[in-house]
Motif scaffolding. Structure first.
Motif, short mmCIF file in Angstrom:
data_model
loop_
_atom_site.label_atom_id
_atom_site.label_comp_id
_atom_site.label_asym_id
_atom_site.label_seq_id
_atom_site.Cartn_x
_atom_site.Cartn_y
_atom_site.Cartn_z
N ILE A 81 0.84 -1.40 0.03
CA ILE A 81 -0.36 0.07 0.10
C ILE A 81 0.88 1.23 0.17
N SER A 82 0.68 1.95 -1.16
CA SER A 82 1.35 3.21 -1.05
C SER A 82 0.52 4.31 -1.48
N ASP A 83 1.19 5.67 -1.15
CA ASP A 83 0.52 6.73 -1.98
C ASP A 83 0.92 7.03 -3.37
N LEU A 84 2.15 6.68 -3.65
CA LEU A 84 2.63 6.80 -5.20
C LEU A 84 1.86 6.13 -6.00
N PRO A 85 1.57 6.72 -7.13
CA PRO A 85 0.73 6.26 -8.28
C PRO A 85 1.39 5.19 -9.00
N ALA A 86 1.14 4.20 -9.60
CA ALA A 86 1.82 3.05 -10.33
C ALA A 86 1.28 2.90 -11.49
N LYS A 87 1.76 2.57 -12.47
CA LYS A 87 1.51 2.13 -13.78
C LYS A 87 2.35 1.04 -14.11
N VAL A 88 1.74 -0.15 -14.58
CA VAL A 88 2.23 -1.23 -14.98
C VAL A 88 2.50 -1.24 -16.60
N ARG A 89 3.81 -1.35 -16.96
CA ARG A 89 3.81 -1.31 -18.43
C ARG A 89 3.35 -2.75 -19.21
N GLY A 90 2.64 -2.53 -20.08
CA GLY A 90 2.09 -3.82 -20.83
C GLY A 90 1.01 -4.24 -20.04
N ALA A 91 0.27 -3.75 -19.18
CA ALA A 91 -0.70 -4.28 -18.15
C ALA A 91 -2.07 -4.31 -19.15
N GLU A 92 -2.95 -5.27 -18.79
CA GLU A 92 -4.24 -5.30 -19.26
C GLU A 92 -5.16 -4.38 -18.21
N GLU A 93 -5.90 -3.35 -18.63
CA GLU A 93 -6.73 -2.58 -17.79
C GLU A 93 -8.14 -3.59 -17.68
N LEU A 94 -8.61 -3.51 -16.55
CA LEU A 94 -10.01 -4.19 -16.27
C LEU A 94 -10.70 -3.38 -15.34
N ASP A 95 -12.06 -3.58 -15.37
CA ASP A 95 -13.14 -3.14 -14.38
C ASP A 95 -13.57 -4.36 -13.49
N ILE A 96 -13.06 -4.40 -12.42
CA ILE A 96 -13.41 -5.41 -11.41
C ILE A 96 -14.37 -4.86 -10.36
N GLU A 97 -15.55 -5.38 -10.49
CA GLU A 97 -16.68 -4.77 -9.31
C GLU A 97 -16.41 -3.18 -9.33
N GLY A 98 -16.31 -2.49 -10.21
CA GLY A 98 -16.12 -0.99 -10.11
C GLY A 98 -14.95 -0.68 -9.73
N ALA A 99 -13.80 -1.19 -9.62
CA ALA A 99 -12.53 -0.89 -9.64
C ALA A 99 -11.68 -1.11 -10.68
N ALA A 100 -10.87 0.26 -10.89
CA ALA A 100 -10.04 0.02 -12.11
C ALA A 100 -8.78 -0.77 -11.56
N VAL A 101 -8.52 -1.72 -12.51
CA VAL A 101 -7.42 -2.72 -11.97
C VAL A 101 -6.41 -2.94 -13.22
N GLN A 102 -5.18 -2.83 -12.88
CA GLN A 102 -4.18 -3.22 -14.03
C GLN A 102 -3.75 -4.62 -13.62
N LYS A 103 -3.73 -5.48 -14.67
CA LYS A 103 -3.15 -6.83 -14.44
C LYS A 103 -2.16 -7.09 -15.40
N ALA A 104 -1.06 -7.90 -14.82
CA ALA A 104 0.10 -8.39 -15.50
C ALA A 104 0.52 -9.59 -15.13
N ASP A 105 0.72 -10.33 -16.09
CA ASP A 105 1.39 -11.64 -15.72
C ASP A 105 2.89 -11.52 -15.90
N LEU A 106 3.79 -11.47 -14.96
CA LEU A 106 4.93 -11.24 -15.23
C LEU A 106 5.90 -12.46 -15.51
N GLU A 107 5.45 -13.67 -14.87
CA GLU A 107 6.19 -14.87 -15.15
C GLU A 107 4.81 -15.86 -15.05
#
Length: 150
Positions: A81-107
């Motif tokens: 948990i952080s105050d800093l914004p994070a952007k995941v390069r190459g992540a899929e943008e999803l709407d999960i139960e009204g929350a904006a989620v970035q998902k990445a499969d790194l391995e």
């Protein structure tokens, strides 16, 4: 501390972020380049006995501020948990139960997901050994980011 049904908190610590005023004598008043501390929660499905920390180390966890634990157990999920914004390069943008989620499969078999809500960034890391499906993990992250109980 976010509670997650079926998981036990194994370890919690404050990760002291680099900031110019601490490291290089930068200008804290301007707010430029000042990083905030992160809070890290490590969960397990089977919490064991307390682990002994070597008192000769430079503080627990290499200088981080230990808040809880550590207890024996395999890491199943890590939540930061952080105050800093994070952007995941190459992540899929999803709407999960009204929350904006970035998902990445790194391995293969791992999940890395980020949600930001009310100026707070929630980052989740899990692996396939957790026994839960990806959709379930993403739902947990969405609820945590919205302040809902799991």
């Amino acid at each position: 501390m976010p509670r997650i049904e079926g998981l036990e908190l194994r370890l919690a610590y404050r990760e002291k972020a680099f900031s110019p005023e601490r490291g290089l004598g930068g200008n804290a008043e301007s707010g430029e380049g000042v990083a905030k501390d992160n809070f890290v929660f490590v969960y397990t499905d089977q919490k064991g006995r307390p682990e002994d920390l070597d008192p000769r180390l430079d503080g627990p966890l290499n200088g981080e501020q230990l808040l809880y634990g550590p207890y024996e157990g395999d890491d199943v999920m890590t939540l930061t948990i952080s105050d800093l914004p994070a952007k995941v390069r190459g992540a899929e943008e999803l709407d999960i139960e009204g929350a904006a989620v970035q998902k990445a499969d790194l391995e293969v078999g791992s999940l890395y997901a980020v949600a930001r809500s009310s100026g707070v960034t929630y980052t989740m890391e899990t692996n396939s050994a957790s026994g839960r499906e990806e959709e379930e993990w993403l739902g947990i992250l969405a609820k945590i980011s919205k302040g809902e109980k799991n």
